[in-house]
Design an enzyme around this catalytic site. Structure first.
Site, PDB file in Angstrom:
ATOM      1  N   SER A  70      21.920 -14.251  -6.676  1.00 17.43           N
ATOM      2  CA  SER A  70      21.888 -15.492  -6.068  1.00 17.43           C
ATOM      3  C   SER A  70      20.571 -16.267  -6.130  1.00 17.43           C
ATOM      4  O   SER A  70      19.522 -15.645  -6.832  1.00 17.43           O
ATOM      5  CB  SER A  70      22.069 -15.640  -4.562  1.00 17.43           C
ATOM      6  OG  SER A  70      21.067 -15.464  -4.032  1.00 17.43           O
ATOM      7  N   LYS A  71      20.524 -17.627  -5.999  1.00 19.12           N
ATOM      8  CA  LYS A  71      19.215 -18.468  -6.245  1.00 19.12           C
ATOM      9  C   LYS A  71      17.864 -17.720  -5.649  1.00 19.12           C
ATOM     10  O   LYS A  71      16.870 -17.898  -6.165  1.00 19.12           O
ATOM     11  CB  LYS A  71      19.394 -19.861  -5.689  1.00 19.12           C
ATOM     12  CG  LYS A  71      20.083 -20.652  -6.390  1.00 19.12           C
ATOM     13  CD  LYS A  71      20.158 -22.075  -6.015  1.00 19.12           C
ATOM     14  CE  LYS A  71      21.254 -23.000  -6.660  1.00 19.12           C
ATOM     15  NZ  LYS A  71      21.811 -23.945  -5.872  1.00 19.12           N
ATOM     16  N   ARG A  72      18.094 -17.135  -4.548  1.00 22.67           N
ATOM     17  CA  ARG A  72      16.837 -16.486  -3.924  1.00 22.67           C
ATOM     18  C   ARG A  72      16.262 -15.237  -4.860  1.00 22.67           C
ATOM     19  O   ARG A  72      15.038 -15.133  -4.576  1.00 22.67           O
ATOM     20  CB  ARG A  72      17.561 -16.038  -2.575  1.00 22.67           C
ATOM     21  CG  ARG A  72      17.113 -14.718  -2.031  1.00 22.67           C
ATOM     22  CD  ARG A  72      18.283 -14.802  -0.826  1.00 22.67           C
ATOM     23  NE  ARG A  72      18.892 -13.706  -0.953  1.00 22.67           N
ATOM     24  CZ  ARG A  72      18.989 -12.472  -1.236  1.00 22.67           C
ATOM     25  NH1 ARG A  72      18.048 -12.263  -0.889  1.00 22.67           N
ATOM     26  NH2 ARG A  72      20.224 -11.496  -1.207  1.00 22.67           N
ATOM     27  N   HIS A  73      17.102 -15.003  -5.854  1.00 20.54           N
ATOM     28  CA  HIS A  73      16.458 -13.885  -6.720  1.00 20.54           C
ATOM     29  C   HIS A  73      15.642 -14.425  -7.858  1.00 20.54           C
ATOM     30  O   HIS A  73      15.167 -13.779  -8.824  1.00 20.54           O
ATOM     31  CB  HIS A  73      17.478 -13.029  -7.217  1.00 20.54           C
ATOM     32  CG  HIS A  73      18.188 -12.262  -6.442  1.00 20.54           C
ATOM     33  ND1 HIS A  73      19.561 -12.621  -5.877  1.00 20.54           N
ATOM     34  CD2 HIS A  73      17.850 -10.975  -5.672  1.00 20.54           C
ATOM     35  CE1 HIS A  73      19.908 -11.572  -4.747  1.00 20.54           C
ATOM     36  NE2 HIS A  73      18.661 -10.687  -4.774  1.00 20.54           N
ATOM     37  N   GLY A  74      15.699 -15.704  -8.024  1.00 23.14           N
ATOM     38  CA  GLY A  74      15.239 -16.608  -9.087  1.00 23.14           C
ATOM     39  C   GLY A  74      16.130 -17.562  -9.984  1.00 23.14           C
ATOM     40  O   GLY A  74      17.145 -17.769  -9.466  1.00 23.14           O
TER      41      GLY A  74
END
Ligand code: GLU
Length: 470
Positions: free
Chosen positions: A238-242
């Site tokens: 997800s976005k939290r991983h980049g």
């Protein structure tokens, strides 16, 4: 018959790397078999679908080089066809009108949950003698009550689901608009899709769809459900991983060739080979070889592949992509060395095209001032003589090639009886403004003759002024 695959995104956002990988697998299968790859935009969710998302998906596919043979088809342009098939199912008794109110369905659900059974429609309207007046019905599919649905999933193996697990799903809403599981079947049939490859988040939909194929008297396609992509911590990517959008990777400076190669290896392998040309991927990819376990996104590996392609693709091909980053950073490539030459030098030194553009600005644009630390260290009075001697020699140097320039620098150090560093470091700061640049002969070469001479003169003035001041 040749393979026909499709990619069927819902246009509710950008093209996610997970979707892109699915599309890539479908594309490879079609290309391998000389078949067709179809793009279908599943835009029936009118509230969440946007034209911007459609465009983002088309852009992402184009940049990744996933060309399609047919489409884009749009589901919103096929409502008449869905209505026609709905009618057909109603007439053959394979579907029926359901008048149950939301309240009734909510109560039913609550009651089933309280009894600890899986909530599902109880079939009350299946054999309704007299429809209530003034209620707009939905259309439900009459799911077989008994038996089970089985298919041989190309990725997951044999799967069997009991019909008792399945619901009489709604195929048309009260306003007549069709629902996902139904439109997919109608489309995949009409479009002659032989292999349905998609994310395994759809695995629960497949038995429902298979029953609809059955009701339409059609053979089912081959199914393959590919596992999702995880982040480095094992959670769903997800976005939290980049970055998760394909075009974000473009902005970050990755080559489409690298991302493609990266994505094909994410969950698929052929021995321990890491680098695949398009031709090799097309030749070797098999859906059956896709791993059923989810794979984790590995940014280091993507960086490694990107560097590999920056170094090994024909520079002209890399240049096309680098030019995009130059434009994004406001650098005019016509004001400095050929991009091909730049790539040959910088390809080893950076991980991304974005970085390459950033560290190459000095070959195209003037810098305001010397980096104070580098100037303090290298543009000292002792640098004056080496810079002056070098300037004299370079002014006479018309053959501006890395080999000749290398000789000039060496000869200067020898003549002055100093180490190379005493010449090269001041020269580097003179040319680059900082203490970091490619090898000094290449830096000089890429700066070009006029720009180099002018910058050395500027550095000489700077050193002279500093000497005078102290
Ligand atoms: N439109 C669906 C999605 O974006 C895909 C449907 C399918 O591949 O069958 O998740």
């Amino acid at each position: 018959m040749n393979i026909r695959t499709r990619f069927a995104p819902s246009p509710t956002g950008f093209l996610h790397v997970g979707g892109a990988r699915t599309a890539l697998f479908c594309w490879l299968m079609a290309r391998h078999d000389n078949g067709s790859f179809v793009l279908r935009i599943e835009d029936t969710d009118l509230e969440r679908s946007t034209p911007e998302s459609v465009q983002a998906i088309l852009d992402g596919m184009e940049w990744l080089g996933l060309d399609y043979d047919e489409g884009p088809y749009y589901q919103t342009q096929r409502f008449d066809r869905y209505a026609e098939i709905t009618q057909q199912l109603l007439e053959s008794g394979k579907a029926y009108h359901c008048y149950c109110s939301k309240e009734r369905l909510d109560d039913l659900r609550e009651q089933q949950m309280a009894e600890g059974i899986k909530p599902r429609y109880d079939g009350r309207c299946r054999e309704l003698a007299k429809p209530p007046a003034g209620v707009k019905p939905v259309v439900r599919f009459r799911n077989p009550a008994k038996g089970s649905v089985e298919w041989n999933d190309q990725v997951r193996g044999r799967i069997s689901i009991s019909n008792e697990e399945l619901d009489d799903l709604i195929i048309a809403r009260p306003d007549g608009s069709p629902t996902y599981n139904f439109t997919v079947v109608v489309d995949d049939l009409d479009m002659g899709i032989t292999h349905v490859v998609r994310g395994d988040d759809h695995i629960n939909n497949t038995p429902r769809q298979i029953n609809i194929y059955g009701a339409l008297g059609a053979d089912i396609p081959i199914f393959g459900h590919v596992p999702m992509i995880l982040g480095e911590d094992g959670a769903r990517l997800s976005k939290r991983h980049g970055a998760v959008g394909v075009m974000q990777y473009r902005k970050l400076g990755y080559l489409p060739q690298a991302l493609r190669n990266y994505l094909v290896r994410l969950g698929w392998s052929h021995g321990d080979q890491e680098v695949f040309s398009d031709a090799q991927m097309t030749e070797l990819f098999r859906l059956e070889d896709v791993n059923r376990k989810a794979a984790a996104f590995d940014h280091d590996k993507l960086d490694w592949l990107n560097q590999h392609y920056m170094r090994n693709l024909p520079p002209g091909e890399v240049a096309e992509h680098l030019a995009w980053h130059f434009a994004a950073l406001g650098i005019d490539p016509d004001t400095g060395p050929r991009l091909e030459d730049l790539i040959a030098v910088q390809g080893d030194r950076v991980k991304t095209l974005r970085e390459m553009a950033e560290v190459s600005r000095m070959f195209y644009q003037e810098f305001d001032e010397f980096d104070p630390g580098a100037a303090k260290k290298h543009l000292r009075p002792v640098a004056l003589e080496p810079l002056q001697v070098l300037l004299g020699r370079l002014e006479n140097q018309l053959d501006w090639t890395p080999e000749r320039l290398h000789e000039v620098i060496h000869a200067t150090a020898e003549a002055l009886e100093v180490g190379m560093g005493k010449v090269a470091q001041p020269l580097r700061v003179a040319l680059a403004g900082t203490g970091v640049s490619p090898s000094i002969d290449k830096t000089l070469w890429l700066c070009g003759r006029e720009r180099s001479l002018q910058r050395i003169r500027r550095a000489i003035d700077f050193v002279a002024m500093r000497a005078a001041a102290s």
